[in-house]
Every structure is written in structure tokens, then in C-alpha cells.
Enzyme design. Sequence first.
Site, PDB file in Angstrom:
ATOM      1  N   PRO A  72      10.915  -9.067  -5.570  1.00  0.00           N
ATOM      2  CA  PRO A  72      11.066 -10.598  -5.330  1.00  0.00           C
ATOM      3  C   PRO A  72      10.123 -11.242  -6.059  1.00  0.00           C
ATOM      4  O   PRO A  72      10.273 -12.773  -6.188  1.00  0.00           O
ATOM      5  CB  PRO A  72      10.993 -10.772  -3.698  1.00  0.00           C
ATOM      6  CG  PRO A  72      10.172  -9.535  -3.496  1.00  0.00           C
ATOM      7  CD  PRO A  72      10.337  -8.227  -4.317  1.00  0.00           C
ATOM      8  N   CYS A  73       8.788 -10.944  -6.431  1.00  0.00           N
ATOM      9  CA  CYS A  73       7.767 -11.636  -7.059  1.00  0.00           C
ATOM     10  C   CYS A  73       8.097 -12.464  -8.333  1.00  0.00           C
ATOM     11  O   CYS A  73       7.879 -13.511  -8.738  1.00  0.00           O
ATOM     12  CB  CYS A  73       6.625 -10.982  -7.324  1.00  0.00           C
ATOM     13  SG  CYS A  73       5.806 -10.026  -5.849  1.00  0.00           S
ATOM     14  N   HIS A  74       9.234 -11.429  -9.012  1.00  0.00           N
ATOM     15  CA  HIS A  74       9.395 -12.066 -10.579  1.00  0.00           C
ATOM     16  C   HIS A  74      10.904 -11.979 -10.721  1.00  0.00           C
ATOM     17  O   HIS A  74      11.240 -12.162 -11.690  1.00  0.00           O
ATOM     18  CB  HIS A  74       8.404 -11.408 -11.557  1.00  0.00           C
ATOM     19  CG  HIS A  74       6.939 -11.590 -11.262  1.00  0.00           C
ATOM     20  ND1 HIS A  74       6.006 -10.592 -10.425  1.00  0.00           N
ATOM     21  CD2 HIS A  74       6.143 -12.634 -11.458  1.00  0.00           C
ATOM     22  CE1 HIS A  74       4.860 -11.221 -10.594  1.00  0.00           C
ATOM     23  NE2 HIS A  74       4.955 -12.302 -10.991  1.00  0.00           N
ATOM     24  N   GLY A  75      11.465 -11.248  -9.937  1.00  0.00           N
ATOM     25  CA  GLY A  75      12.984 -11.064 -10.109  1.00  0.00           C
ATOM     26  C   GLY A  75      13.557  -9.897 -10.742  1.00  0.00           C
ATOM     27  O   GLY A  75      14.356 -10.061 -11.571  1.00  0.00           O
TER      28      GLY A  75
END
Length: 174
Positions: A137-140
Site C-alpha cells: 500500500p505504500c507505493h502501489g
Amino acid sequence: MPDNDQKDPNRRDFLYVASGAVGAVAVAGAVWPLIDQMNPSAAVLALASIEFDVSSVPEGGSVTIKWRGLPVFVRHRTEAEIEEARAVPMSDLKDPQTDAERVKEGHEQYLIMIANCTHLGCVPVGESGDFDGWFCPCHGSHYDTAGRIRKGPAPANLVVPDYEFVSDTVVRIG
């Protein structure tokens, strides 16, 4: 008075060689403790490999264990997840690797990977994302059910550490 060095030139050569050999042994004896202290400590060697009983992971479930200070995913995949991973065309993958290259023969249901996203080292969330695998979820970044990168900024698949099955249910990582 005769000069002894001129009568026996081999004596001087012997003294040079013997002195050099003693000096070399002395230097090696002084340097060895400095080199030896760079070896890993007993605590580090104890963490070099771990054993884990995969029978405790239910089918369709996963656990995160710690090895060498890193989180490691141990996933007991369902038959549907295995078939889904095998059906992916290599042309769809950023880092082409077959499902068979990421698991051990005879134990295809168990997927073992270091739980760090290959983009910036975040820990992805399991059973989520566009491909029902892992999602960072941090960078997809989206990974499939074999831990292969499918979408997002991560350049490579989740890393599979060296491991072996020491019995039907016990795996040694490292």
C-alpha cells in the site's frame, strides 16, 4: 684475519631467510586476531538458518516468521492459487519467472518469500491487490499468488530465500 662471510656465503643467505621467516610468522601471529574478530559471532551464526513446521499453516493461510531480522512469508496455497499462478503468461510479467522456479518440487503448495517489497522494502499486505497475492500500500506494487510483480513500481519479484525441506513438514530457511 680471514673474513668468515667470504669463506661461506651460504651462511649469510641462511640468516636472511631464517630472519625473514621468523618475521613473517610474527606478523601473521599479530594480524590473525584482527582478522578473526571479523568473523560472525555465535549469535549471528545461530540466526543463519531456522527451521519451521509448515504443517501449522492451514491451507489458504499464511504466517510471517522472522529470519536474519527479516520478515518471511510462508503461504500454504490452495490448488486454485497454484493453478492461477501457473496459468500466467510470461509476457505479462515484469520479472519473468515461472511458478515452478519459485517453489520446491513436491512442495508446490508452500510458497516461502522474504516479505519486503522490492521497490523500497515495505512489507506488503497478503491476499490483496489486483492479483489476489500481495499488495504494497505504500507505493502501489501488486504481486500475484506466486509473489511475482505484476503492476506498480517494484522492479522485481518478492525474493525467495535459499531453503530446503528437511522432512515432509519441516523447512530449513538459510
